[in-house]
Design an enzyme around this catalytic site. Structure first.
Site, PDB file in Angstrom:
ATOM      1  N   CYS A 166       0.687  -0.796  -0.224  1.00 28.55           N
ATOM      2  CA  CYS A 166       0.063  -0.281  -0.086  1.00 28.55           C
ATOM      3  C   CYS A 166       1.149   1.456  -0.354  1.00 28.55           C
ATOM      4  O   CYS A 166       1.711   1.541   0.736  1.00 28.55           O
ATOM      5  CB  CYS A 166      -0.767  -0.187   1.058  1.00 28.55           C
ATOM      6  SG  CYS A 166      -1.688   1.364   1.311  1.00 28.55           S
TER       7      CYS A 166
ATOM      8  N   THR B 261      -3.998   5.076   7.218  1.00 26.45           N
ATOM      9  CA  THR B 261      -3.709   3.627   6.304  1.00 26.45           C
ATOM     10  C   THR B 261      -2.748   5.437   5.686  1.00 26.45           C
ATOM     11  O   THR B 261      -3.323   6.993   5.561  1.00 26.45           O
ATOM     12  CB  THR B 261      -4.032   3.805   5.586  1.00 26.45           C
ATOM     13  OG1 THR B 261      -4.952   2.453   5.537  1.00 26.45           O
ATOM     14  CG2 THR B 261      -3.004   3.863   3.904  1.00 26.45           C
TER      15      THR B 261
ATOM     16  N   GLU C   1      -0.188   1.738   9.151  1.00 22.21           N
ATOM     17  CA  GLU C   1      -1.810   1.873  10.005  1.00 22.21           C
ATOM     18  C   GLU C   1      -1.694   2.454  11.319  1.00 22.21           C
ATOM     19  O   GLU C   1      -0.347   2.261  11.890  1.00 22.21           O
ATOM     20  CB  GLU C   1      -2.438   0.498   9.785  1.00 22.21           C
ATOM     21  CG  GLU C   1      -3.266   0.939   8.407  1.00 22.21           C
ATOM     22  CD  GLU C   1      -2.835   0.611   7.395  1.00 22.21           C
ATOM     23  OE1 GLU C   1      -2.011  -0.806   7.612  1.00 22.21           O
ATOM     24  OE2 GLU C   1      -2.907   0.916   5.688  1.00 22.21           O
TER      25      GLU C   1
ATOM     26  N   HIS D   4     -12.686   6.115  -2.974  1.00 23.54           N
ATOM     27  CA  HIS D   4     -12.220   4.760  -2.574  1.00 23.54           C
ATOM     28  C   HIS D   4     -12.064   3.490  -2.668  1.00 23.54           C
ATOM     29  O   HIS D   4     -11.160   2.466  -3.160  1.00 23.54           O
ATOM     30  CB  HIS D   4     -11.864   4.316  -0.787  1.00 23.54           C
ATOM     31  CG  HIS D   4     -10.060   4.702  -0.860  1.00 23.54           C
ATOM     32  ND1 HIS D   4      -9.606   4.705  -1.247  1.00 23.54           N
ATOM     33  CD2 HIS D   4     -10.060   3.541   0.636  1.00 23.54           C
ATOM     34  CE1 HIS D   4      -8.022   4.190  -0.050  1.00 23.54           C
ATOM     35  NE2 HIS D   4      -8.727   3.762   0.704  1.00 23.54           N
TER      36      HIS D   4
ATOM     37  N   TYR E 225      -9.020   1.085  -5.530  1.00 24.78           N
ATOM     38  CA  TYR E 225      -8.564  -1.005  -5.005  1.00 24.78           C
ATOM     39  C   TYR E 225      -8.684  -1.446  -6.833  1.00 24.78           C
ATOM     40  O   TYR E 225      -8.059  -2.177  -6.823  1.00 24.78           O
ATOM     41  CB  TYR E 225      -9.729  -1.250  -4.401  1.00 24.78           C
ATOM     42  CG  TYR E 225      -9.796  -0.748  -2.438  1.00 24.78           C
ATOM     43  CD1 TYR E 225      -8.826   0.384  -2.662  1.00 24.78           C
ATOM     44  CD2 TYR E 225      -9.700  -1.896  -2.186  1.00 24.78           C
ATOM     45  CE1 TYR E 225      -8.867   0.565  -0.814  1.00 24.78           C
ATOM     46  CE2 TYR E 225      -8.979  -1.710  -0.269  1.00 24.78           C
ATOM     47  CZ  TYR E 225      -8.441  -0.397   0.274  1.00 24.78           C
ATOM     48  OH  TYR E 225      -9.180   0.322   1.506  1.00 24.78           O
TER      49      TYR E 225
ATOM     50  N   CYS F 232      -5.185  -0.221  -7.165  1.00 27.01           N
ATOM     51  CA  CYS F 232      -3.588  -0.757  -6.161  1.00 27.01           C
ATOM     52  C   CYS F 232      -4.095  -2.249  -6.516  1.00 27.01           C
ATOM     53  O   CYS F 232      -2.858  -2.910  -6.054  1.00 27.01           O
ATOM     54  CB  CYS F 232      -3.599  -0.399  -5.073  1.00 27.01           C
ATOM     55  SG  CYS F 232      -5.345  -0.802  -3.918  1.00 27.01           S
TER      56      CYS F 232
ATOM     57  N   GLU G  49      -6.945  -5.876   4.160  1.00 24.33           N
ATOM     58  CA  GLU G  49      -7.694  -4.126   3.586  1.00 24.33           C
ATOM     59  C   GLU G  49      -8.536  -4.336   2.549  1.00 24.33           C
ATOM     60  O   GLU G  49      -9.087  -3.752   1.923  1.00 24.33           O
ATOM     61  CB  GLU G  49      -6.784  -3.543   3.378  1.00 24.33           C
ATOM     62  CG  GLU G  49      -7.307  -2.167   3.114  1.00 24.33           C
ATOM     63  CD  GLU G  49      -6.131  -0.416   2.863  1.00 24.33           C
ATOM     64  OE1 GLU G  49      -5.446  -1.177   2.057  1.00 24.33           O
ATOM     65  OE2 GLU G  49      -5.836  -0.249   3.252  1.00 24.33           O
TER      66      GLU G  49
HETATM   67 FE1  SF4 Z   1      -3.014   1.864   0.217  1.00 24.54          FE
HETATM   68 FE2  SF4 Z   1      -4.771   0.805  -2.417  1.00 24.54          FE
HETATM   69 FE3  SF4 Z   1      -5.841   2.821  -0.632  1.00 24.54          FE
HETATM   70 FE4  SF4 Z   1      -3.832   3.934  -2.461  1.00 24.54          FE
HETATM   71  S1  SF4 Z   1      -5.818   2.956  -2.788  1.00 24.54           S
HETATM   72  S2  SF4 Z   1      -4.263   4.261  -0.220  1.00 24.54           S
HETATM   73  S3  SF4 Z   1      -2.505   1.608  -2.222  1.00 24.54           S
HETATM   74  S4  SF4 Z   1      -4.979   0.733   0.118  1.00 24.54           S
HETATM   75 FE    FE Z   2      -7.657   1.293   1.501  1.00 25.91          FE
END
Ligand code: SF4
Ligand code: FE
Length: 483
Positions: free
Chosen positions: A100, A191, A257, A292, A296, A299, A447
């Site tokens: 992350c 995070t 975190e 968000h 995902y 990422c 996560e």
């Molecule tokens: Fe971390 Fe993915 Fe959230 Fe970005 S989107 S903060 S990489 S978990």
């Molecule tokens: Fe996250």
């Protein structure tokens, strides 16, 4: 300084006076702490890649506010193309860090607060949007990393914020002054907060009139008076203290975190973006969660790419790469991973313009994206473990590998195909262990389940956005049901 170098970023974090606690002690130099440093390196990568010409188009963009070139992580999305590029940028960073990289939560918070403050001002004649645009100028001009803070501890889940036995279980305003407000509470699972310059606080659920004091959004520096962090433990985290690059699996990068406490923190008026307009808390939460959930689809896919590559290497190293079931498992992993990417791209390309002018993803598709994320990385991890074999969790340590007496035996008995050093075999197995069971599993597995909202939160949104009534009408029409 619209674009900081990676080194400048590290120095800027080093110069902050954050209050960070870990293992019962105050950490005085988080930038050089062996447990925390890999997570700082991950955020640093968002700065490093922005300096590289080959990634310029993904990592940088022209600001809609200042007209200058900025890092995309500080951008207010101006088109569906921006939304698509955001997901591609996140996949790239997942590929480079296998962890992350933390900077997305702030970016998703920026875009949710930008459009919501516009609509709050329209309804209430407030000045939150102006406050927020000024804040964004500051963020973009200084290329800051901002932690987006949404998740309150929540106490008894059956009770609303104002009905909790302890009023601080949701962050709230405890004092209103001429020059600002004082807030108290905490945000959990934050995070990357110890690698951030600012924290952008938002409410965590839709609220009613009784919860006015809890409907608050603002930003303060992470080292503001009264803010402190308690770092969360990760599986195998203390391996980082042993100085072994093999055993940690990924010695360069990681995530982090923290439980972040706001102990009577003062927020000046010009940093307040919501203050009592409870009916807008739900809009802010829904938009942030949507962005968000889109994130995902980038990422996790990038980390998935590394995991698939590691599984394929493990098979190469022990001679199993031609077995049909291994080939099929790698195909299945790829299929699942690319399906997640399809969801990330789809919800982006089907985005639309908000009243404020920025772009938001298609909320139904973003929720479908995240719902799949709560499942597919688990299956990808299961298949990676299947291909890796048990040695992934029974292999000796790097110290044993380097021990004069043991080395020849380890090299003799843990060898796979001829010509591949045992060290390489152990390195790739430890990387798989790191992503599926070790420190990076926080980001890749749990996560995936709970980040950006647990699975049930997406199902509620899917139910709300799914338009069942329209589907019933379609069926009636085809079946010639008149009444
Ligand atoms: Fe971390 Fe993915 Fe959230 Fe970005 S989107 S903060 S990489 S978990
Ligand atoms: Fe996250």
């Amino acid at each position: 300084m619209p674009l900081m170098t990676g080194e400048q970023y590290i120095e800027s974090i080093r110069n902050m006076k954050m209050q960070i606690y870990m293992f019962g002690e105050k950490i005085n130099n988080s930038a050089d702490n062996p447990i925390l440093r890999p997570s700082l390196n991950s955020v640093r990568t968002t700065y490093d890649l922005a300096q590289m010409p080959e990634y310029e188009d993904l990592m940088t963009v022209t600001s809609s506010i200042t007209g200058k070139k900025i890092n995309r992580f500080t951008h207010i999305h101006q088109s569906t193309d921006d939304l698509v590029k955001k997901v591609k940028m996140q996949r790239l960073l997942g590929q480079k860090t296998a962890s992350c990289f933390q900077r997305c939560v702030g970016m998703d918070g920026f875009n949710a607060v930008f459009s919501t403050t516009f609509e709050v001002d329209k309804a209430h004649g407030t000045k939150y949007h102006e406050n927020f645009v000024n804040f964004m100028k500051y963020v973009q001009e200084n290329d800051l990393t901002v932690d987006g803070a949404m998740t309150d501890p929540k106490g008894n889940r059956a009770l609303s914020p104002s009905k909790q036995a302890d009023p601080d279980l949701y962050l709230h305003v405890v004092e209103r002054r001429e020059d600002g407000i004082v807030v108290r509470g905490a945000k959990a699972h934050q995070t990357g907060i110890c690698n951030s310059h600012e924290v952008l606080v938002m409410p965590t659920i839709a609220m009613g009139p009784d919860d006015k004091d809890y409907a608050v959004a603002f930003s303060v520096p992470v080292d503001a008076d009264g803010v402190f962090m308690i770092i969360g433990r990760q599986s195998c985290d203390t391996r980082k203290l042993e100085g072994s690059s093999i055993d940690v699996g990924n010695s360069q990068f990681g995530g982090v975190e923290a439980l972040t406490v706001f102990d009577n923190v003062f927020v000046p008026n010009d940093r307040i973006f919501l203050n009592g307009e409870a009916e807008f808390a739900g809009m802010l939460v829904e938009r942030f969660a949507g962005y968000h959930r889109q994130s995902y689809g980038g990422c996790k896919v990038g980390v998935g790419d590394v995991l698939i590559g590691a599984a394929a290497l493990a098979a190469d190293y022990n001679g199993a790469q031609k077995a049909s079931h291994v080939k099929d498992k790698l195909i299945e992993m790829t299929h699942l991973n690319e399906t997640l990417y399809c969801c990330g791209i789809a919800c982006s390309s089907q985005g639309s313009r908000t009243e404020s002018g920025n772009y938001i993803i298609d909320l139904l598709l973003a929720n479908v994206c995240k719902q799949n994320i709560t499942r597919f990385p688990y299956e990808i991890a299961r298949l990676a473990e299947d291909i890796a074999g048990g040695l992934m969790v029974t292999a000796p340590s790097e110290k044993d590998l380097n021990d004069e007496k043991l080395k020849p035996y380890i090299e003799k008995y843990l060898k796979g195909v001829d010509g591949v050093p045992v060290e390489n075999r152990l390195r790739v197995l430890r990387l798989i262990e790191n992503i599926t069971l070790g420190t990076a599993a926080v980001g890749y597995r749990t996560e995936s389940m709970h980040g950006a909202g647990s699975p049930q939160a997406q199902r509620i949104m899917i139910a709300r956005q799914g338009n069942l009534e329209q589907k019933k009408e379609l069926a009636k029409s085809v079946a010639k049901i008149i009444k």
